[in-house]
Design a protein around this motif. Structure first.
Motif, mmCIF file in Angstrom:
data_model
loop_
_atom_site.group_PDB
_atom_site.id
_atom_site.type_symbol
_atom_site.label_atom_id
_atom_site.label_comp_id
_atom_site.label_asym_id
_atom_site.label_seq_id
_atom_site.Cartn_x
_atom_site.Cartn_y
_atom_site.Cartn_z
ATOM 1 N N TYR A 319 1.134 -1.403 0.132
ATOM 2 C CA TYR A 319 0.134 0.287 -0.003
ATOM 3 C C TYR A 319 1.137 1.150 -0.293
ATOM 4 O O TYR A 319 1.898 1.307 0.057
ATOM 5 C CB TYR A 319 -0.375 -0.060 1.667
ATOM 6 N N PRO A 320 0.394 2.506 -0.571
ATOM 7 C CA PRO A 320 1.592 3.037 -0.796
ATOM 8 C C PRO A 320 1.700 3.444 0.717
ATOM 9 O O PRO A 320 1.096 4.521 1.473
ATOM 10 C CB PRO A 320 0.024 4.607 -1.559
ATOM 11 N N PRO A 321 2.835 4.909 0.297
ATOM 12 C CA PRO A 321 3.674 4.919 1.829
ATOM 13 C C PRO A 321 3.209 6.945 1.885
ATOM 14 O O PRO A 321 3.377 7.114 2.615
ATOM 15 C CB PRO A 321 5.320 5.033 2.094
ATOM 16 N N CYS A 322 2.962 6.669 0.818
ATOM 17 C CA CYS A 322 1.655 8.314 1.386
ATOM 18 C C CYS A 322 0.092 8.237 0.855
ATOM 19 O O CYS A 322 0.134 7.763 -0.168
ATOM 20 C CB CYS A 322 2.820 9.049 0.599
ATOM 21 N N GLU A 351 -2.188 1.752 -5.338
ATOM 22 C CA GLU A 351 -1.544 1.040 -6.625
ATOM 23 C C GLU A 351 -1.115 -0.645 -6.776
ATOM 24 O O GLU A 351 -1.509 -0.802 -5.389
ATOM 25 C CB GLU A 351 -0.143 1.420 -7.264
ATOM 26 N N ALA A 352 -2.285 -1.434 -7.530
ATOM 27 C CA ALA A 352 -2.431 -2.825 -7.604
ATOM 28 C C ALA A 352 -2.787 -2.929 -9.107
ATOM 29 O O ALA A 352 -2.218 -1.927 -9.477
ATOM 30 C CB ALA A 352 -3.371 -3.161 -6.357
ATOM 31 N N SER A 353 -2.265 -4.131 -8.410
ATOM 32 C CA SER A 353 -2.057 -4.891 -10.826
ATOM 33 C C SER A 353 -2.964 -5.941 -10.624
ATOM 34 O O SER A 353 -2.487 -7.064 -9.107
ATOM 35 C CB SER A 353 -1.260 -4.664 -11.739
ATOM 36 N N GLY A 354 -3.010 -6.791 -11.341
ATOM 37 C CA GLY A 354 -3.455 -8.222 -11.841
ATOM 38 C C GLY A 354 -4.247 -9.205 -11.323
ATOM 39 O O GLY A 354 -4.043 -9.737 -10.660
ATOM 40 N N GLY A 355 -5.352 -8.456 -10.547
ATOM 41 C CA GLY A 355 -6.201 -9.183 -9.386
ATOM 42 C C GLY A 355 -5.457 -8.583 -7.812
ATOM 43 O O GLY A 355 -6.732 -9.867 -6.974
ATOM 44 N N PRO A 358 -5.099 -4.748 -1.778
ATOM 45 C CA PRO A 358 -4.871 -4.415 -0.770
ATOM 46 C C PRO A 358 -5.033 -4.487 0.213
ATOM 47 O O PRO A 358 -6.270 -4.760 -0.021
ATOM 48 C CB PRO A 358 -3.811 -2.638 -1.241
ATOM 49 N N PRO A 359 -4.310 -4.481 1.670
ATOM 50 C CA PRO A 359 -5.032 -4.446 2.609
ATOM 51 C C PRO A 359 -6.363 -3.351 2.900
ATOM 52 O O PRO A 359 -4.766 -2.436 2.654
ATOM 53 C CB PRO A 359 -3.616 -4.567 3.886
ATOM 54 N N GLY A 360 -7.078 -3.928 3.794
ATOM 55 C CA GLY A 360 -7.824 -2.709 3.932
ATOM 56 C C GLY A 360 -8.948 -2.237 2.767
ATOM 57 O O GLY A 360 -9.814 -0.563 2.707
ATOM 58 N N ALA A 361 -8.764 -2.470 1.548
ATOM 59 C CA ALA A 361 -10.094 -2.341 0.414
ATOM 60 C C ALA A 361 -11.343 -2.438 0.774
ATOM 61 O O ALA A 361 -11.546 -2.938 1.502
ATOM 62 C CB ALA A 361 -10.055 -3.255 -0.751
ATOM 63 N N TYR A 408 -3.928 -0.825 -11.985
ATOM 64 C CA TYR A 408 -5.222 0.258 -11.188
ATOM 65 C C TYR A 408 -4.980 0.448 -9.796
ATOM 66 O O TYR A 408 -3.837 0.905 -9.474
ATOM 67 C CB TYR A 408 -6.531 -0.860 -11.597
ATOM 68 N N GLN A 409 -5.900 1.082 -9.233
ATOM 69 C CA GLN A 409 -5.840 1.078 -7.802
ATOM 70 C C GLN A 409 -6.711 1.308 -6.849
ATOM 71 O O GLN A 409 -8.326 1.687 -7.937
ATOM 72 C CB GLN A 409 -5.683 3.217 -7.996
ATOM 73 N N VAL A 410 -6.990 1.061 -5.826
ATOM 74 C CA VAL A 410 -7.548 0.576 -4.678
ATOM 75 C C VAL A 410 -8.428 1.543 -3.995
ATOM 76 O O VAL A 410 -6.798 1.584 -2.691
ATOM 77 C CB VAL A 410 -7.680 -0.461 -3.991
ATOM 78 N N LEU A 411 -9.681 2.156 -3.498
ATOM 79 C CA LEU A 411 -9.757 2.253 -2.341
ATOM 80 C C LEU A 411 -9.253 1.858 -0.829
ATOM 81 O O LEU A 411 -10.090 0.943 -0.429
ATOM 82 C CB LEU A 411 -11.187 3.202 -2.598
ATOM 83 N N CYS A 412 -8.823 2.467 -0.315
ATOM 84 C CA CYS A 412 -7.959 2.065 1.436
ATOM 85 C C CYS A 412 -8.805 2.399 2.099
ATOM 86 O O CYS A 412 -8.196 3.821 2.420
ATOM 87 C CB CYS A 412 -6.561 0.833 0.296
#
Length: 486
Positions: A319-322, A351-355, A358-361, A408-412
């Motif tokens: 997951y992004p550090p900012c 940021e994520a990809s290929g299915g 991330p934690p907290g999605a 893609y990006q996932v809201l977390c």
């Protein structure tokens, strides 16, 4: 081959596992220089015809690899670094390269089986992926989002390690998610590695002058961002643009690096906002700069110099550090946000990809499986949409069609609520989710449609919520919109 008579099963005392004891959070870049699925650089591994697994820790919920072997590529998924139960085994190209199966606890019958003639090759590397989530094991080919082999375990277990081996007349050459370190010499030459996430985790051991370059091409290019840690004899750090002075940011950082100890840093460059943290993703921000004209970043380079050598480990962040700004109205002639809608602060788009999820999605819909709130770039727009893990993409609606995006990006990290609305009636606390190619703010909506709850984009100027569904962009004047809970 008859796995029912597997020498590995008959002679467990002969198994010798080669273990890596330190688990990693994500993928590690190595100096091998091979690009797998445009996501990782991976070390080579050879396996002999001995049916002896080489084990490694895994923490991401998926494994990506390439294998060159005439037959019988075996992958074990286990809870720990040892043989035993519970365990899944995936056999690719068994039975003289004619069939692939999934087996649990080394017992027959197979829990999943499919004919796969000539799936492996003794002359070329062929790529595959294995994913596991909620007890579902999926096996697919590189570049293909759909699995060719699946198994839903009614009694799943946690997977912490994977092992690989070949046997029955086959030796193999593997390229797997990396676990090796990277060294740099005192020569001021960058070593570049492909990266698709908007952030990296860095560990470096050097007495001074650890330099990180962010570029759009593999190699020295213009423009580029440079982050110099522990420069000027380990007294100061800077962010530099295109190797030009004055520096965009300069801070005093006495004794930031250590030649006897690995020091951790997290670096994020989403939307041109460069953020550097000491100590990892939860550490303090030591430098920050917003590029008014962001460049695309596809490669990260590292080097040491001016009397320093370095040992590095680079990982893609889960997951992004900012946090990422939730939107920006880049086009001054674009429609403004609807009246009464206010900017309600930053949200974390990971940021994520290929299915990968991330934690907290944030969950937002349902279509045979849980759908997550995502967004992706398409034709100059940043479009809210639905992440469907089973298809390994985020679907977005644009131009009358449904478009699957593997990056893609996932809201977390937040707990939004959904409220009914219609037309261009946008609540004041609606969460911005992107923007059109003209710079109009877009919001996250969802609709019940054909026994699904499907996530899409709300475009106020069109007075509808568009959802991606069945290959098309479908418009609904009445919908639910995602808002921040008051």
């Amino acid at each position: 081959m008859d796995p029912g008579k597997c020498r590995m099963c008959m002679l467990p005392g002969f198994l010798r596992y080669h273990l890596i004891e330190t688990a990693v959070l994500a993928l590690i870049f190595t100096d091998f220089g091979f690009q797998l699925l445009s996501l990782i650089n991976s070390p080579a591994l050879s396996t002999e015809d001995k049916l002896e697994y080489n084990f490694y820790p895994v923490a991401s919920g998926q494994l990506q690899f390439r294998i060159k072997a005439p037959n019988d590529a075996h992958i074990a998924l286990t809870t720990g670094p040892q043989e035993g139960e519970p365990m899944y085994e995936v056999f690719i190209g068994g039975w003289s390269n004619s069939k692939s199966v999934i087996r649990k606890n080394r017992t027959k019958p197979e829990v999943a089986e499919v004919d796969t003639p000539d799936i492996l090759s003794a002359d070329e590397l062929r790529g595959f992926w294995i994913r596991w989530n909620d007890g579902v094991i999926s096996v697919g080919k590189e570049g293909e989002p759909s699995a060719f082999l699946t198994y839903a375990d009614p009694e799943p277990f946690g997977i912490g390690y994977f092992g690989v081996c070949t046997g029955w007349g086959a030796s193999g050459e593997w390229l797997i998610e990396g676990h090796g370190p990277l060294s740099t010499r005192d020569e001021l030459a960058y070593k570049f590695h492909n990266v698709r996430s908007g952030s990296i985790l860095v560990e470096v051991r050097a007495k001074s002058n650890a330099h990180i370059a962010l570029t759009s091409k593999k190699g020295d290019s213009s423009p580029m961002y440079e982050i110099m840690l522990g420069g000027w004899e380990n007294t100061a750090s800077v962010i530099r643009y295109d190797r030009k002075q004055p520096d965009k940011v300069r801070v005093n950082t006495p004794n930031l690096l250590n030649e006897n100890e690995m020091k951790k840093f997290a670096i994020c460059w989403l939307d041109g906002r460069i953020v550097v943290r000491a100590g990892g993703v939860n550490g303090p921000v030591i430098m920050e700069w917003q590029d008014p004209k962001p460049i695309g970043v596809s490669y990260v380079g590292v080097r040491t110099g001016w009397g320093a050598t370095g040992k590095w480990i680079l990982r893609t962040a889960q997951y992004p550090p900012c946090p990422v700004p939730n939107h920006k109205n880049a086009n001054p002639s674009a429609p403004p946000p609807p009246s009464g809608v206010t900017d309600i602060g930053d949200f974390c788009w990971c940021e994520a990809s290929g299915g990968i999820i991330p934690p907290g999605a944030v969950e937002g819909g349902k279509d045979d499986e849980t759908l997550y709130v995502g967004r992706a770039y398409h034709e100059g727009a940043l479009l809210p949409g639905k992440v469907k893990p089973g298809h390994a993409v985020c679907y977005v609606a644009w131009g009358g069609g449904e478009h699957g995006k593997t990056e893609y990006q996932v809201l977390c990290g937040c707990n939004p609520v959904w409220v009914p609305t219609s037309g261009n009636n946008i609540p004041h606390n609606a969460i911005p989710g992107g923007e059109s190619e003209d710079g109009e703010p877009l919001y996250v909506g969802r609709v019940q449609h054909e026994d699904t709850v499907t996530i899409g984009k709300v475009q106020p100027s069109h007075s509808v919520c568009y959802i991606p569904f069945g290959g098309a962009e479908v418009a609904f004047p009445e919908y639910e919109i995602m808002v921040q809970e008051n």
